[in-house]
Design an enzyme around this catalytic site. Structure first.
Site, PDB file in Angstrom:
ATOM      1  N   ASP A 158      11.701  -2.558   6.960  1.00 21.72           N
ATOM      2  CA  ASP A 158      11.287  -1.212   6.887  1.00 21.72           C
ATOM      3  C   ASP A 158      11.515  -0.856   5.149  1.00 21.72           C
ATOM      4  O   ASP A 158      12.600  -0.736   4.851  1.00 21.72           O
ATOM      5  CB  ASP A 158      12.129  -0.419   7.609  1.00 21.72           C
ATOM      6  CG  ASP A 158      11.722   1.160   7.681  1.00 21.72           C
ATOM      7  OD1 ASP A 158      10.893   1.401   6.775  1.00 21.72           O
ATOM      8  OD2 ASP A 158      12.234   1.921   8.467  1.00 21.72           O
ATOM      9  N   SER A 183      -4.556   4.842  -3.030  1.00 23.07           N
ATOM     10  CA  SER A 183      -5.951   5.012  -2.401  1.00 23.07           C
ATOM     11  C   SER A 183      -6.707   5.815  -3.174  1.00 23.07           C
ATOM     12  O   SER A 183      -6.356   6.884  -4.045  1.00 23.07           O
ATOM     13  CB  SER A 183      -5.458   5.984  -1.268  1.00 23.07           C
ATOM     14  OG  SER A 183      -6.272   6.282  -0.744  1.00 23.07           O
ATOM     15  N   TYR A 206      -1.003  13.176   2.935  1.00 20.03           N
ATOM     16  CA  TYR A 206      -1.185  11.807   2.535  1.00 20.03           C
ATOM     17  C   TYR A 206      -1.885  11.752   1.202  1.00 20.03           C
ATOM     18  O   TYR A 206      -1.567  10.928   0.407  1.00 20.03           O
ATOM     19  CB  TYR A 206      -2.072  11.258   3.735  1.00 20.03           C
ATOM     20  CG  TYR A 206      -2.598   9.656   3.316  1.00 20.03           C
ATOM     21  CD1 TYR A 206      -1.664   8.528   3.408  1.00 20.03           C
ATOM     22  CD2 TYR A 206      -3.901   9.500   2.798  1.00 20.03           C
ATOM     23  CE1 TYR A 206      -2.040   7.385   3.227  1.00 20.03           C
ATOM     24  CE2 TYR A 206      -4.343   8.218   2.462  1.00 20.03           C
ATOM     25  CZ  TYR A 206      -3.385   7.138   2.668  1.00 20.03           C
ATOM     26  OH  TYR A 206      -3.889   5.981   2.558  1.00 20.03           O
ATOM     27  N   LYS A 264      -0.323   9.556  -2.359  1.00 23.39           N
ATOM     28  CA  LYS A 264      -0.909   8.450  -3.069  1.00 23.39           C
ATOM     29  C   LYS A 264      -1.214   8.898  -4.671  1.00 23.39           C
ATOM     30  O   LYS A 264      -1.117   8.181  -5.313  1.00 23.39           O
ATOM     31  CB  LYS A 264      -2.354   8.110  -2.567  1.00 23.39           C
ATOM     32  CG  LYS A 264      -2.171   7.665  -1.222  1.00 23.39           C
ATOM     33  CD  LYS A 264      -1.307   6.133  -1.032  1.00 23.39           C
ATOM     34  CE  LYS A 264      -1.451   5.469   0.278  1.00 23.39           C
ATOM     35  NZ  LYS A 264      -0.595   4.359   0.208  1.00 23.39           N
TER      36      LYS A 264
HETATM   37  P1  ADP Z   1      -4.153  -0.502   5.852  1.00 25.22           P
HETATM   38  O1  ADP Z   1      -5.387  -0.070   5.939  1.00 25.22           O
HETATM   39  O2  ADP Z   1      -3.156  -0.121   4.760  1.00 25.22           O
HETATM   40  O3  ADP Z   1      -4.025  -2.134   5.689  1.00 25.22           O
HETATM   41  P2  ADP Z   1      -2.389  -1.133   8.444  1.00 25.22           P
HETATM   42  O4  ADP Z   1      -2.107   0.096   9.192  1.00 25.22           O
HETATM   43  O5  ADP Z   1      -3.710  -2.219   8.829  1.00 25.22           O
HETATM   44  O6  ADP Z   1      -3.180  -0.186   7.316  1.00 25.22           O
HETATM   45  O7  ADP Z   1      -1.392  -1.879   7.517  1.00 25.22           O
HETATM   46  C1  ADP Z   1      -0.145  -1.084   7.205  1.00 25.22           C
HETATM   47  C2  ADP Z   1       0.912  -2.189   7.641  1.00 25.22           C
HETATM   48  O8  ADP Z   1       1.960  -1.602   6.924  1.00 25.22           O
HETATM   49  C3  ADP Z   1       1.147  -2.546   9.021  1.00 25.22           C
HETATM   50  O9  ADP Z   1       1.243  -3.699   9.016  1.00 25.22           O
HETATM   51  C4  ADP Z   1       2.579  -1.873   9.367  1.00 25.22           C
HETATM   52  O10 ADP Z   1       3.190  -2.475  10.266  1.00 25.22           O
HETATM   53  C5  ADP Z   1       3.100  -1.774   7.991  1.00 25.22           C
HETATM   54  N1  ADP Z   1       4.110  -0.660   7.809  1.00 25.22           N
HETATM   55  C6  ADP Z   1       4.011   0.480   7.924  1.00 25.22           C
HETATM   56  N2  ADP Z   1       5.282   1.031   7.931  1.00 25.22           N
HETATM   57  C7  ADP Z   1       5.972   0.313   7.386  1.00 25.22           C
HETATM   58  C8  ADP Z   1       7.410   0.332   7.039  1.00 25.22           C
HETATM   59  N3  ADP Z   1       8.090   1.483   6.734  1.00 25.22           N
HETATM   60  N4  ADP Z   1       8.041  -0.757   6.202  1.00 25.22           N
HETATM   61  C9  ADP Z   1       7.251  -2.074   6.339  1.00 25.22           C
HETATM   62  N5  ADP Z   1       6.025  -2.267   6.681  1.00 25.22           N
HETATM   63  C10 ADP Z   1       5.336  -1.076   7.154  1.00 25.22           C
END
Ligand code: ADP
Length: 246
Positions: free
Chosen positions: A57, A137, A150, A154
């Site tokens: 995380d 973004s 959001y 960014k």
């Molecule tokens: P994007 O369009 O940015 O690719 P996604 O939702 O497909 O969006 O990917 C974002 C990724 O970031 C997901 O795999 C999610 O599990 C991961 N993620 C979200 N929050 C955390 C966090 N706190 N730590 C690590 N990974 C995270």
């Protein structure tokens, strides 16, 4: 093989843009570490690539420390760090976004950059080299209504990229950002609120090239910025947006 034997961590690498970046890096010869809060997703992508998976995380200091320790124990160094993990809140009027949602967006999209820098910058300084790519973004350049906090997170990330770049350049560390327009990923639904053909068409009409960003687009751009081909490039926030920000 533009990233031959480079050790690269990609956060949020279990899905969407992050997975596209991890795939491209592996194809270019990197040893890829797929880090994600979703450990199963990370393992799924890492298995496909012969990479390493880490459940982490990025908004949690202990978790970030453990991730960096695991990777350095295994590979002895970190050459490339892609800060791609990100979250958004559901679209809504700015005064109605809950404090919990605000805090989560800031923790995952902004505080994580500090937590990760705290661990990896000393290692990169010691090595005298490193490349950091932050996935910001178009929202940070040209905010859309209802994605208020959001957008702001960014914008912060773009400024953080420049602040890091100017301070770390003398140590051989380059720091750049990518500004994708929304991709065909799970985040897209959060941006649109609802995924109807009308909302999708309206969203697409704001992108001159007429399509969403793909994980492959992001992989190609991140690979360039992380590679030695970009050795004179630092502190830029490069749009991967089909012209949306023109
Ligand atoms: P994007 O369009 O940015 O690719 P996604 O939702 O497909 O969006 O990917 C974002 C990724 O970031 C997901 O795999 C999610 O599990 C991961 N993620 C979200 N929050 C955390 C966090 N706190 N730590 C690590 N990974 C995270």
């Amino acid at each position: 093989m533009r990233l031959q034997d480079k050790v690269a961590i990609v956060t949020g690498g279990g899905s969407g843009f992050g997975a596209g970046i991890a795939r491209k890096f592996a194809a270019e010869g990197a040893r890829v570490v797929v880090a994600d809060i979703n450990g199963e997703a990370a393992a799924g992508i890492a298995d496909q690539l012969g990479g390493m998976a880490v459940q982490a995380d990025v908004s949690d200091a202990d978790s970030v420390r453990a991730m960096v320790a695991d990777v350095t124990q295994r590979f002895g160094r970190i050459d490339i760090m892609v800060n791609n993990a990100g979250v958004t809140h559901l679209p809504g009027p700015m005064e109605e976004i809950t404090e919990d949602d605000f805090d989560r967006v800031m923790a995952v999209n902004c505080k994580s950059i500090y937590l990760i820098a705290r661990e990896i910058v000393p290692l990169m300084k010691q090595a005298g080299t490193g490349a950091i790519v932050n996935v910001a973004s178009t929202a940070g350049v040209s905010p859309r209504p209802n994605l208020n906090w959001y957008n702001a997170s960014k914008g912060w990330l773009i400024t953080a990229t420049k602040a890091m770049a100017v301070e770390l350049a003398p140590f051989g560390i380059r720091v750049n950002a990518l500004n994708p327009v929304a991709g065909e990923t799970p985040l897209l639904k959060s941006f649109m609120g609802q995924d109807t053909p009308e909302i999708r068409a309206k969203f697409l009409s704001t992108i001159p090239i007429g399509r969403f960003s793909t994980p492959e687009d992001m992989g190609n751009a991140a690979c360039f910025l992380a590679s030695d081909e970009a050795s004179m490039i630092t502190g830029v926030a490069m749009e991967v947006d089909g012209g949306r920000c023109i």
